[in-house]
Design a protein around this motif. Structure first.
Motif, PDB file in Angstrom:
ATOM      1  N   ARG A  13     -13.715  49.313 -25.599  1.00  5.26           N
ATOM      2  CA  ARG A  13     -13.054  48.324 -24.989  1.00  5.26           C
ATOM      3  C   ARG A  13     -12.752  47.339 -26.034  1.00  5.26           C
ATOM      4  NH1 ARG A  13     -16.227  49.250 -19.792  1.00  5.26           N
ATOM      5  NH2 ARG A  13     -15.667  51.318 -19.065  1.00  5.26           N
ATOM      6  N   GLU A  35      -9.328  51.477 -25.283  1.00  4.98           N
ATOM      7  CA  GLU A  35      -8.678  50.711 -24.046  1.00  4.98           C
ATOM      8  C   GLU A  35      -8.567  49.413 -24.196  1.00  4.98           C
ATOM      9  OE1 GLU A  35      -9.500  49.663 -19.501  1.00  4.98           O
ATOM     10  OE2 GLU A  35     -10.744  51.184 -20.604  1.00  4.98           O
ATOM     11  N   ARG A  37      -8.124  45.296 -23.056  1.00  5.88           N
ATOM     12  CA  ARG A  37      -8.317  44.994 -21.697  1.00  5.88           C
ATOM     13  C   ARG A  37      -8.118  43.420 -21.989  1.00  5.88           C
ATOM     14  NH1 ARG A  37     -13.430  46.987 -18.352  1.00  5.88           N
ATOM     15  NH2 ARG A  37     -12.181  48.560 -17.213  1.00  5.88           N
TER      16      ARG A  37
END
Length: 69
Positions: A13, A35, A37
């Motif tokens: 992340r 990912e 974020r």
């Protein structure tokens, strides 16, 4: 900038602009799942310099600001 990896879920992340494009591309090429974020966390710091003065800094992602006394 914050990046975080943990075993489960098996993904990295990253905050926006936390990693440069070449690093992201290489990690993806190696099979990593990334990912992106929204920013999380907030760090502040006080350091003691070699001449024993104090310096403070506030994370620009938060609402804090360094203050002196």
């Amino acid at each position: 900038m914050t990046n975080h990896y943990q075993w489960l879920p098996d993904q990295l992340r990253s905050e926006p602009f936390g990693l440069d494009y070449a690093t992201i591309a290489e990690l993806c090429r190696c099979g990593h799942k990334i990912e992106e974020r929204s920013p999380w966390g907030n760090a502040n710091v006080i350091i003691v310099t070699p001449d024993n003065t104090l310096e403070g800094a506030a994370d620009p992602r938060g609402e804090g600001s360094p203050r002196g006394f």
